[in-house]
Design an enzyme around this catalytic site. Sequence first.
Site, mmCIF file in Angstrom:
data_model
loop_
_atom_site.group_PDB
_atom_site.id
_atom_site.type_symbol
_atom_site.label_atom_id
_atom_site.label_comp_id
_atom_site.label_asym_id
_atom_site.label_seq_id
_atom_site.Cartn_x
_atom_site.Cartn_y
_atom_site.Cartn_z
ATOM 1 N N CYS A 31 0.775 -1.029 -0.078
ATOM 2 C CA CYS A 31 0.112 -0.044 -0.067
ATOM 3 C C CYS A 31 0.817 1.321 0.065
ATOM 4 O O CYS A 31 0.255 2.402 -0.018
ATOM 5 C CB CYS A 31 -0.930 0.018 1.265
ATOM 6 S SG CYS A 31 -1.804 -1.715 1.300
ATOM 7 N N HIS A 39 -2.630 8.295 5.113
ATOM 8 C CA HIS A 39 -2.763 6.983 4.611
ATOM 9 C C HIS A 39 -4.357 6.701 4.811
ATOM 10 O O HIS A 39 -5.069 6.195 4.079
ATOM 11 C CB HIS A 39 -1.799 5.894 5.223
ATOM 12 C CG HIS A 39 -2.130 4.454 4.590
ATOM 13 N ND1 HIS A 39 -1.585 4.209 3.255
ATOM 14 C CD2 HIS A 39 -2.415 3.305 5.156
ATOM 15 C CE1 HIS A 39 -1.623 2.955 3.000
ATOM 16 N NE2 HIS A 39 -2.372 2.532 4.328
ATOM 17 N N HIS A 48 -9.654 2.062 -0.805
ATOM 18 C CA HIS A 48 -8.198 1.575 -0.704
ATOM 19 C C HIS A 48 -7.546 0.995 -2.118
ATOM 20 O O HIS A 48 -7.850 -0.213 -2.515
ATOM 21 C CB HIS A 48 -7.813 0.816 0.376
ATOM 22 C CG HIS A 48 -6.607 0.696 0.855
ATOM 23 N ND1 HIS A 48 -5.467 0.795 -0.158
ATOM 24 C CD2 HIS A 48 -5.963 0.273 1.976
ATOM 25 C CE1 HIS A 48 -4.341 0.679 0.592
ATOM 26 N NE2 HIS A 48 -4.648 0.329 1.740
#
Length: 401
Positions: free
Chosen positions: A159, A290, A325
């Site tokens: 990620c 994030h 995401h």
Amino acid sequence: MITGLGPLSSIGTGTAAFTTGLREGRSGVTPISAFDTTGFAHANACQVQHFDPAPHLHRLDPAHYGRAAQFSAVAARMAVEDAGLSDADLAASRCQISVGTTDGESYDLDLITEAHLHGGLPAVTPQAARRIPAPLLGIAAARELGLADAEILTIGTACSAGNYSLGNGLDAIRHGDADFALCGGADAFCRKTFAAFYRLGTIAPDCCRPFDTDRQGILTGEGAGMLLLESLDSALARGARIYAEILGYGLNCDAYHPVAPQEDSVARCLRLALDDAGVKPAEVDLISAHGTGTQANDVTESRAIRQIYGAAPPRTISLKSMLGHTMGAASALGAIACSLAITHGFIPPTINHRTTDPACAVDCVPNHAVAADLRIVQNNGLAFGGNNAAVVLGRYGSEAL
């Protein structure tokens, strides 16, 4: 300098549509259509709807590449065109292509696995198998642009991989190893990753609410973000539009836990990025967090931010409230959003927000974009295994710093 942007997302593809999506606080959430969701109690995600690579591609045959490689090639093509460069310009230059990813071509691997389960090995076609290797994400971009002599890198730090790729590109330009760098990330929605997060109990039933008291987790998504980097001298010589300057970046890996972030390690990463950029915390106007919307991540990241920025940190937003995401594309799309926010003078919102969790204690710009004079922005990417990456971007010009 960032002179070209190629965003491909559930809220808009191309700079104009993506900017509009950010300004409007658009939600990319739809019911999952990529696979049969029977057996899942809830099944929403942020998929790129009605994606057709053919109109964007000049050389590549999409049938030879998986969905993630198609995303990568289309985003690279958009970034090059947005920068006002021709294929001939790139062919005569030294280039680096760096693409971050979490899943590679796991969507196609899901299809191969299903075919094998139902029909055995004869049901798996050679063409399907040839689409699987993850390096094809960068190779597809190079082939689409006609680059025969380019360094091609695939970054698998999950990620945070988009920010890792931007760091690679920045170093290549800094040290004179490349004239142009195409950096970013790409991932296609797949059953494997959705099911993994679902089994972890981190998939939200309806929407993603980062920093909210009632947050229930992430929504998985897909997309790609590619940014074209070049030196200031190069940009000025060809009269390029400069969206923003990459001032510095920081990377670390604590290997603390497979899925749980470590506060002190995240804080060290943020400090590394600021130190590399030569920027003081008080000079930062915005943090693109994030911000996954899980209980642990949002609290840990918020505390790490306060370690560096004190009790009153800059506004701290989460694009995942809109985009979901997008895995390896997440921080790349975040860098594009930061570049657009700097250029157009606004802060994208954190949507779906109702009540800020006191344990997070950030101004997440709830639900509506706001006008802002942004000079310096930090873009965070945190990944499984403690692979952390942060990039600091600034508005080009002496008034920025």
